[in-house]
Structure formats: C-alpha cells, structure tokens
Design a protein around this motif. Structure first.
Motif, short mmCIF file in Angstrom:
data_model
loop_
_atom_site.label_atom_id
_atom_site.label_comp_id
_atom_site.label_asym_id
_atom_site.label_seq_id
_atom_site.Cartn_x
_atom_site.Cartn_y
_atom_site.Cartn_z
N GLY A 148 0.82 -1.21 0.00
CA GLY A 148 0.00 0.00 0.00
C GLY A 148 0.85 1.26 0.00
O GLY A 148 0.34 2.36 -0.10
N ALA A 150 4.60 3.48 -1.28
CA ALA A 150 5.34 3.75 -2.52
C ALA A 150 6.79 4.12 -2.23
O ALA A 150 7.52 4.50 -3.13
CB ALA A 150 4.67 4.87 -3.29
N GLU A 151 7.19 3.98 -0.97
CA GLU A 151 8.52 4.44 -0.57
C GLU A 151 9.34 3.24 -0.11
O GLU A 151 8.86 2.42 0.67
CB GLU A 151 8.31 5.41 0.61
CG GLU A 151 9.56 5.96 1.22
CD GLU A 151 9.23 6.76 2.49
OE1 GLU A 151 10.18 7.11 3.20
OE2 GLU A 151 8.04 7.00 2.77
N PHE A 153 11.28 0.91 2.05
CA PHE A 153 11.25 0.88 3.52
C PHE A 153 11.97 -0.36 4.04
O PHE A 153 12.83 -0.27 4.90
CB PHE A 153 9.79 0.91 3.99
CG PHE A 153 9.65 1.30 5.43
CD1 PHE A 153 9.46 2.63 5.78
CD2 PHE A 153 9.73 0.35 6.43
CE1 PHE A 153 9.36 3.00 7.11
CE2 PHE A 153 9.63 0.71 7.76
CZ PHE A 153 9.44 2.04 8.11
N ILE B 291 6.29 3.28 9.67
CA ILE B 291 5.63 2.54 8.58
C ILE B 291 4.35 3.26 8.18
O ILE B 291 4.10 3.53 7.01
CB ILE B 291 5.31 1.08 8.99
CG1 ILE B 291 6.61 0.31 9.23
CG2 ILE B 291 4.45 0.39 7.93
CD1 ILE B 291 6.40 -1.10 9.77
N SER B 294 4.91 6.42 6.22
CA SER B 294 5.67 6.41 4.97
C SER B 294 4.75 6.69 3.78
O SER B 294 3.52 6.58 3.87
CB SER B 294 6.42 5.08 4.81
OG SER B 294 5.53 4.03 4.55
N THR B 295 5.35 7.09 2.66
CA THR B 295 4.60 7.53 1.47
C THR B 295 3.63 6.46 0.99
O THR B 295 4.01 5.30 0.82
CB THR B 295 5.59 7.84 0.33
OG1 THR B 295 6.63 8.66 0.86
CG2 THR B 295 4.90 8.57 -0.81
N LYS B 296 2.39 6.84 0.75
CA LYS B 296 1.38 5.90 0.27
C LYS B 296 1.45 5.76 -1.25
O LYS B 296 1.83 6.71 -1.94
CB LYS B 296 -0.03 6.39 0.63
CG LYS B 296 -0.23 6.92 2.04
CD LYS B 296 -0.14 5.86 3.09
CE LYS B 296 -0.18 6.47 4.50
NZ LYS B 296 1.02 7.25 4.88
N ALA B 297 1.05 4.60 -1.72
CA ALA B 297 0.89 4.42 -3.17
C ALA B 297 -0.31 5.25 -3.62
O ALA B 297 -1.21 5.53 -2.82
CB ALA B 297 0.67 2.94 -3.49
N ILE B 303 -1.64 2.69 5.37
CA ILE B 303 -0.82 1.48 5.31
C ILE B 303 -1.14 0.65 6.55
O ILE B 303 -1.10 1.16 7.67
CB ILE B 303 0.67 1.84 5.23
CG1 ILE B 303 0.96 2.50 3.87
CG2 ILE B 303 1.55 0.61 5.43
CD1 ILE B 303 2.36 3.01 3.70
#
Lengths: 352, 352
Positions: A148, A150-151, A153, B291, B294-297, B303
């Motif tokens: 879910g 895009a980074e 991790f 977590i 962090s950047t989402k899709a 997330i």
C-alpha cells in the motif's frame, strides 16, 4: 568470458588480503562469492569485490573483522559484527547455533552491526551438513515498500532453510521476500536490458519495465501483503531485536555511505532429538522420490527440489567455468592492476 | 444472519461438550473458532463445527484429547497429539515453547498425530503476550502441487509469526503458502461464486475460475517456486520430523476418512535476552509510526501492519455480530436439534 572457479577464488583471495583481510577470512569471503557464481546467483558473486574494496578503502568497513560476543546464555548467542565482513559474522553465528543445538536441541544467534553476508544458503547448509535443520535470514537496505506504500522501507530481507538430503545433496531454499532480488535489476541496468512487469514499481508507484526506474522505485513483495509481512518480521528480528539498523536506516552496500548496519539471524535444530538421523535420511530419500515421481504439469518433464537447479548449475559451472560480464571483468582487472597483483581474470579463461 | 460472538461461543461450547470434550477443552476450541470468525477468517470458523462433530461421531478423533510428551529435553519438547483437538495440542506446544524460552532463551516444540489447529495467529500471539517472538506452523492435506507438477502433494502449510506491539496491539502475520487458503475456494463453491484466475489450477494443470474444478485441481503456491519451497520445509519439519503424516498422507479434516495426522511446530524467542522488553516496546512503537507515516501508493490513504485489518474486523464484529452464511446456520441448527440442545443460532441474532 568464462573463468575457472579456482582462478576466481584465487583472485578474490589476493584482493581481499591486499585490502587487509587475514588468510582465513579472505578465503571464507572469496569462497562465498565464488559459490554464488557457481550456483548461478551472480548478483551475490564477484561483482561485489569492487564494492567491498571501495568500502574498505573508504574506511567504512573494519577489516580484519573483530566479532564481539555480547551474550552467550544457554541456547542463544548475541554477537556484534564489528562492522566487518558479513560472511565472517554469519558463519560464526551459525557455528554457534549448531553448537547450541547439539547441546540444547535448538540454538539461535542474532548478529548486529555487520555487512552484506552474500549467499545465505551457505550458512543454512552448514547446519544441514551437521545433521540439522538450518535457518538464516538478514535484513538489507530499503528497496520494498510496505504493502500500500510507494517508498522504499524494507530490504529484500532474504531467508534460507536447509536440511540434510539423505543419500543425495542437502535440500535448501534461499529466497528473497521480494519477487526478485535487487541484484537482478541492477544486473539488467548494467546490461541495459528491460525487466518484466511485476518485478518492481517506479517512484510514483506505477509498474515499470525499466531497471533504472525500478532502482528509483520499489521492489514488489512476493505474494503482495504476504511478502511485506515476511520482510517486516525478518527486519524486526534480524535488525530491531539484534540491536542493529532496521527499516530505512540500513544502508546499501553498493555505495560507500557509511556502515550498512545489517542484522542477521541463524538458527539450528538438531534432528537427532526428534528422530535418529539415519531414519530421517531414509524418510527424506523416499519423500524426494515421491516428489520427483508425482504428476507433472503439461509441458514439464521434471520436478525440481528447492535448491536443486543451483546444485546442477554448480556442477556445470565447475567444468565450463563461470561466466563473467565484461563490465565486471574490467572493474576487477583494474583493481588487480591498481593493487599491483600480477593476475588477470583472463588468465583463468575456460575455452568453450 | 449476524450472530453475537458470545452466542456463537456458547453454541460451540455446548456442541463440543455434547461430543465428549471437557469444559476447558471445549472452551479453547470454541474460542479459536469464534476468534477466526471475529478476525474475518470464516474458513477457520464455526463452519468447522459440523466437520468436528461428524469426525468425533465416526470415531476418527479421540476426545477428550490425551496429549503424550514423547521427549522433554532442555530447550525442546516432542508431543504426541493423541489424534485429538489440534487446538489443544498447539496451545500446549506453545505453552511449553514459552516456558523453555523463558529458561533457555528459545523454546521449540514439535507435535505429531493431531488435527486441524484452526487459526494459527492465536498460538503465535500467546508468545507475543508473554513478551516473546512466537512462531507456529502446521502441515495439512494435499492441495498444492510441487512447482512444475499437477498433482496435489503439499498442504497450504500455513505459518504465523507474532511480536508484542509496544503500546498497541501485537503485530501478527498469519499466512498460507498458497495464494489463498483452500477454505476460500470451498466457501466460493458453497456460495456458488467464481474465483479469480491465479488462485488455482484444474486437474489438468490449467488455470481455472471454477471453484469446483479448483477443488479437483491444485492451489497455486504463493510466489510460484518460493511458496512451493516454503510448503516443502513446513511439511518436512512439522510432518516428517515430528513423526507425523506428511505429503500426500495427511488426510483432509473435511471428510471423515480417518485421522488426519497433522503435524505442528511452535517456537518462542525471549525478547528480554537480547534487549529489555520496554526498550523493544519503545522501538517498535516508533517503527510502527514510521511505517504508517511512509509515502502511500497512489489511491491508498492508509498502510496497514500485518494483522491489523484482522484486529479492526474483530472490533467491528464484536459489536455488529458475526455474519454466518445460511448453509452454516442450517447445518449448526440441525446439530443443535439432533443433540437436544435448546439453543439456535438465531437466538443470538444482532439486528443491523
């Protein structure tokens, strides 16, 4: 160019010793790199030599490796890898896990503060060769997003399990928790090849077949949220619990940006505690025969065991030599020249 | 129909006691079945009650469960499940693994000769609640072919890992080594729904969207050869090494064709041996925040952690009740009537 594995091993040995490793350590690391080449995993092979030497020259790896035992209590060991060779640390972790398993039935080691450990199968196989189940896992530099996300991790956070194979070779699984290991994408980039869709997402989170875009983006976890879950727990145990780096803090081995902070776990279970090893051997021989004899899918004429393709490649590569890409040949020959070592890759060329 | 979980638990308790289980065992099994429903895994839920009762009535399960300790040596335990409830055996295996881990740092149990253990997360969570890493795995009736094969050979061979979650809930992964669990396909068959391509192959080895054809065929391993490898090793450790059934010899729980011969492993690692638990809690809290942050899709606004969706469903289902399919309502009400138990599922209906 196809190069004999003995020659590759010797080049690894010379270069690693020139960089400060003792004979034993240089032999262990060189052996691991060449084994990866032989088993058909060139991404963990001698293309790592330039990165290793650059890292040592930049003062970002402490060689020779000085391991420190933080705790050694009953069935567990906790080791600090001293920012040295991951191969040295992982082999020592497994050696101790085996020793503990022989005594307590099971043994478990966590290693913090080390670096790239190369091919994981070699450590799980150490246990298999002692009549045990062996497990090894490690974390790595961020390349997979949480499901879910895009980074980058989590790392590709691979793990390996091996058991003795009875009359045959040990059976060994060695897999990353991504659809493919990052090295395959780096290799495609080096060779200017496209990658299949489904291996990676670009930085915006869209599927891509461009290895350069994939390197800027994230690797797909195997089985979607399942691979994410496995990577999460491997990072948590190998990284966070070991006291090592974890998540985005693990640095890549491929740029000398400081210690990588990789964490490792090794586990061994003594088969003899549950069943005499010779009985286990008989059962697994029969089991393997059953798997091989089971109905094939249309168009398939053979079923492989986990790790079997790698063993066959190893046998083949031992005779025909290891194929080395020309960018790797150039990089390694340049290193040999710079260090004043009178060997070149081509000296060990095997003619087809 | 939506039924309150308390009512479901009571029905499970009554039916299981009527079938010969003692109060404590009936409560444990009923709790596991209802927990599966609450967590949104109805395939491991109360639809198993008719199969359990049929199996006991056919004299193919020995209830009350009589566990036998075959070996209890230092960090390991070897248990015979006495062809009883898998839930009883797995819970005892994990209880002993935790006890061993407290003493030796790590504890490992193998259980042979038991049956369906229901939701694996409940056993790994036992360890997480004691400040430990918990791992549980089991084998099952053949449903997956070796990679390259077309014949059911391995079970869906699931495993679960859990750790304490700091201030929040424990984090838990519970996954089968197939793309989906077989129960999802059986459920689609029961509800006359199609399944997505990619879940299963038919008996000839071709992809199918027909659940009936999939039941005759094989389930796809997650990540192709990787899922095959994981299923192989879980079968080997839980089945072959425990002295239980393995490969094609494990029988399905869903037809009373004789004891299933399921094998189970449980493992616990004491976090305190590597790091004080309160420090681990702080680190994991921060890790979870990272977590989530962090950047989402694209198109995602959240997330999830492994197991988090299940906890949210649990909270929701505790208030709105558990949705029970009408074929299951009919089957369970018929059992209640037959046993002369004055309860019906509808008595616990929760109105939307």
């Amino acid at each position: 160019m196809n190069v004999s594995s003995d020659h590759l091993r010797r080049i690894g040995l010379e270069l690693l010793q020139a960089a400060g490793a003792g004979l034993q350590e240089a032999a262990l690391v060189s052996e691991n790199l060449v084994a990866a080449e032989l088993r058909g995993v060139p991404t963990h092979g001698i293309n790592l030599l330039p990165a290793i030497l650059e890292r040592i020259a930049a003062g970002q790896m402490d060689i020779p490796t000085q391991l420190k035992v933080i705790a050694d209590e009953l069935a567990i060991t906790h080791i600090d890898g001293g920012n040295g060779f991951g191969q040295t640390a992982a082999a020592e972790g497994m050696r101790r896990s085996i020793e503990k398993a022989r005594r307590y039935g099971i043994g478990f080691s966590l290693i913090r503060n080390t670096n790239n450990i190369g091919l994981l199968a070699l450590y799980s196989l150490m246990a298999a060769k002692e009549g045990m189940v062996g497990v090894c896992a490690c974390n790595g530099a961020a390349s997979m997003a949480p499901w879910g996300g895009a980074e980058p991790f989590f790392g590709t956070n691979p793990f390996s399990i091996a058991v003795p194979g009875g009359a045959g070779d040990p059976v060994v699984l060695d897999m990353s928790t991504t659809v493919v290991a990052r090295g395959k994408i780096r290799r495609a980039a080096r060779l200017k090849e496209r990658i299949p869709f489904g291996w990676a997402l670009d930085a915006s989170g869209a599927p891509t077949d461009d290895p350069e875009a994939a390197i800027q983006g994230t690797l797909m976890p195997v089985g979607e949220y399942k691979g994410y879950g496995m990577a999460f727990f491997i990072d948590l145990i190998c990284g966070l619990l070991s006291g090592s780096s974890y998540a985005r803090a693990v640095r890549t081995f491929h740029k000398p940006d400081g210690p990588t902070g990789v964490g490792v776990m090794t586990l061994a279970i003594d088969i003899n505690r549950f069943m005499p090893l010779d009985h286990f051997s008989k059962l697994i021989d029969e089991h393997i025969r059953m798997i091989r004899g089971s109905t094939k899918a249309r168009g398939q004429n053979r079923i492989y065991l986990p790790g079997e393709i790698e063993v066959e490649r190893e046998d083949l590569n031992k005779t025909r030599g290891v194929e080395v890409d020309s960018p790797v040949v150039k990089a390694i020959d340049a290193l040999l020249e710079k260090r004043g070592i009178g060997l070149r890759l081509g000296d060990g060329e095997v003619q087809a």
